[in-house]
Design an enzyme around this catalytic site. Structure first.
Site, PDB file in Angstrom:
ATOM      1  N   HIS A  32      -0.540  -0.609-101.809  1.00  0.00           N
ATOM      2  CA  HIS A  32      -0.310  -1.361-103.053  1.00  0.00           C
ATOM      3  C   HIS A  32      -0.971  -0.633-104.235  1.00  0.00           C
ATOM      4  O   HIS A  32      -0.392  -0.552-105.331  1.00  0.00           O
ATOM      5  CB  HIS A  32      -0.907  -2.767-102.950  1.00  0.00           C
ATOM      6  CG  HIS A  32      -0.342  -3.625-101.857  1.00  0.00           C
ATOM      7  ND1 HIS A  32      -1.041  -3.947-100.729  1.00  0.00           N
ATOM      8  CD2 HIS A  32       0.861  -4.231-101.731  1.00  0.00           C
ATOM      9  CE1 HIS A  32      -0.305  -4.726 -99.952  1.00  0.00           C
ATOM     10  NE2 HIS A  32       0.865  -4.908-100.530  1.00  0.00           N
ATOM     11  N   ASP A 145       9.227   0.125 -97.024  1.00  0.00           N
ATOM     12  CA  ASP A 145      10.236  -0.907 -96.788  1.00  0.00           C
ATOM     13  C   ASP A 145      11.594  -0.377 -97.263  1.00  0.00           C
ATOM     14  O   ASP A 145      12.124  -0.799 -98.292  1.00  0.00           O
ATOM     15  CB  ASP A 145       9.835  -2.191 -97.519  1.00  0.00           C
ATOM     16  CG  ASP A 145       8.553  -2.773 -96.961  1.00  0.00           C
ATOM     17  OD1 ASP A 145       8.617  -3.544 -96.004  1.00  0.00           O
ATOM     18  OD2 ASP A 145       7.467  -2.413 -97.453  1.00  0.00           O
ATOM     19  N   VAL A 171       1.976   5.205 -97.956  1.00  0.00           N
ATOM     20  CA  VAL A 171       0.581   5.623 -97.785  1.00  0.00           C
ATOM     21  C   VAL A 171       0.178   5.318 -96.341  1.00  0.00           C
ATOM     22  O   VAL A 171       0.442   4.222 -95.833  1.00  0.00           O
ATOM     23  CB  VAL A 171      -0.341   4.879 -98.774  1.00  0.00           C
ATOM     24  CG1 VAL A 171      -1.799   5.262 -98.548  1.00  0.00           C
ATOM     25  CG2 VAL A 171       0.079   5.165-100.209  1.00  0.00           C
ATOM     26  N   SER A 180      -0.385  -1.397 -93.794  1.00  0.00           N
ATOM     27  CA  SER A 180       0.364  -2.651 -93.875  1.00  0.00           C
ATOM     28  C   SER A 180      -0.636  -3.788 -93.814  1.00  0.00           C
ATOM     29  O   SER A 180      -1.639  -3.698 -93.085  1.00  0.00           O
ATOM     30  CB  SER A 180       1.332  -2.760 -92.688  1.00  0.00           C
ATOM     31  OG  SER A 180       1.755  -4.112 -92.529  1.00  0.00           O
TER      32      SER A 180
HETATM   33  P1  AMP Z   1       4.000  -6.537 -99.513  1.00  0.00           P
HETATM   34  O1  AMP Z   1       2.736  -7.072-100.126  1.00  0.00           O
HETATM   35  O2  AMP Z   1       3.867  -6.198 -98.071  1.00  0.00           O
HETATM   36  O3  AMP Z   1       5.208  -7.386 -99.828  1.00  0.00           O
HETATM   37  O4  AMP Z   1       4.262  -5.148-100.221  1.00  0.00           O
HETATM   38  C1  AMP Z   1       4.342  -5.044-101.622  1.00  0.00           C
HETATM   39  C2  AMP Z   1       4.847  -3.677-101.964  1.00  0.00           C
HETATM   40  O5  AMP Z   1       3.956  -2.686-101.458  1.00  0.00           O
HETATM   41  C3  AMP Z   1       6.227  -3.390-101.355  1.00  0.00           C
HETATM   42  O6  AMP Z   1       7.023  -2.716-102.298  1.00  0.00           O
HETATM   43  C4  AMP Z   1       5.882  -2.496-100.190  1.00  0.00           C
HETATM   44  O7  AMP Z   1       6.929  -1.599 -99.843  1.00  0.00           O
HETATM   45  C5  AMP Z   1       4.688  -1.741-100.741  1.00  0.00           C
HETATM   46  N1  AMP Z   1       3.893  -1.183 -99.630  1.00  0.00           N
HETATM   47  C6  AMP Z   1       3.465  -1.828 -98.526  1.00  0.00           C
HETATM   48  N2  AMP Z   1       2.836  -0.965 -97.689  1.00  0.00           N
HETATM   49  C7  AMP Z   1       2.876   0.249 -98.299  1.00  0.00           C
HETATM   50  C8  AMP Z   1       2.400   1.550 -97.931  1.00  0.00           C
HETATM   51  N3  AMP Z   1       1.750   1.772 -96.794  1.00  0.00           N
HETATM   52  N4  AMP Z   1       2.623   2.574 -98.793  1.00  0.00           N
HETATM   53  C9  AMP Z   1       3.288   2.355 -99.963  1.00  0.00           C
HETATM   54  N5  AMP Z   1       3.745   1.155-100.365  1.00  0.00           N
HETATM   55  C10 AMP Z   1       3.543   0.117 -99.540  1.00  0.00           C
END
Ligand code: AMP
Length: 256
Positions: A32, A145, A171, A180
């Site tokens: 994030h 994603d 990342v 994650s």
């Molecule tokens: P989430 O909080 O899981 O809904 O993720 C919010 C955003 O962060 C989404 O656009 C995800 O694709 C991105 N995101 C989650 N994990 C990663 C990661 N490891 N590297 C880059 N972006 C990420």
């Protein structure tokens, strides 16, 4: 950083110049933060949303146990230079009588859509609402994603949304596991088993990747190739105990 909980309040906060939005469900990590940093570099005002969107969880999924820690998230977002943290209640986003859904019909069906019925309908709907509420010129998403990005690109195109999607690379931790929020569910032993997914995807070959996961005894929902914005992406989803993890590697094509 301003913390804002209602749409009316958000409307009253000045948002100067180019506005960048980073939608999240919280439990923030370095993935994030990479999105916040990109937005900080490219935009005048950086807004992030913190909303665990029940509509994108299929029945029986981990909505109730999804990690929530607003104090830690506030600290992380503030340090990354976010200007406005929008943390609405469920009623603010889905008030009584809510009945409008965005369904990106074909792209939502396979892969994640097959194993998470209704997931992308929830994602597309909440993103469109956030775009309308925050009115960003740019919105930032992670390549992790990949199918979500494909679905959102289609929505932006089909609904003529006046905004640019920016997609940033995945990342990873030093051991190769994609960061994650759900990694927090894994025991040390489960985490080691989960490493089979990035290892399998690194073969860049769906057949070999499936075989490698089967050899490792990992329950695999799918490993397949997804077309995303002129790129072919090898995507995979596995289950380790009650934790479901996804990851992908780009095989070829334009950089995202
Ligand atoms: P989430 O909080 O899981 O809904 O993720 C919010 C955003 O962060 C989404 O656009 C995800 O694709 C991105 N995101 C989650 N994990 C990663 C990661 N490891 N590297 C880059 N972006 C990420």
């Amino acid at each position: 950083m301003r913390i804002v909980r209602t749409i009316v309040e958000l409307g009253a906060v000045p948002r100067d110049g180019v506005v960048g939005l980073v939608p999240t469900m919280g439990a923030l990590h370095a993935g994030h933060v990479s999105l916040f940093e990109a937005a900080r570099e490219e935009c005048d005002t950086v807004v992030t949303s913190l909303f665990v969107n029940h509509a994108q969880f299929a029945p029986g999924e981990d909505f109730t146990r999804y990690p929530r820690d607003e104090a830690a998230d506030t600290h992380i977002a503030d340090r990354a230079g976010v200007d406005i943290l929008f943390a609405p209640s469920v009623d603010e986003i889905y008030p009584d009588g809510f009945q409008m859904w965005v369904d990106v019909q074909e792209l939502s069906k396979p892969l994640e859509g097959e194993f998470r019925p209704g997931h992308f309908r929830g994602v597309a709907t909440v993103c469109l609402k956030l775009f309308n509420i925050v009115r960003p010129q740019r919105a930032y998403f992670g390549a992790k994603d990949a199918q979500q990005v494909a679905v959102l690109r289609q929505m932006v195109r089909d609904l003529n949304l006046d905004l640019e999607l920016r997609v940033l690379p995945t990342v990873r931790d030093t051991d190769g596991l994609a960061l994650s929020s759900r990694n927090a569910y894994l025991s040390q032993q489960e985490r080691e088993r989960a490493l089979a997914l990035p290892r399998a995807l690194r073969t860049r070959d769906p057949v070999r990747a499936r075989a490698l996961l089967a050899e490792a005894g990992v329950q695999t929902d799918y490993v397949d190739v997804l077309e995303e914005n002129g790129s072919r992406v090898l995507v995979g989803a596995i289950r380790i105990g009650s934790t479901r993890l996804i990851d992908n590697v780009r095989l070829e094509g334009e950089s995202q």
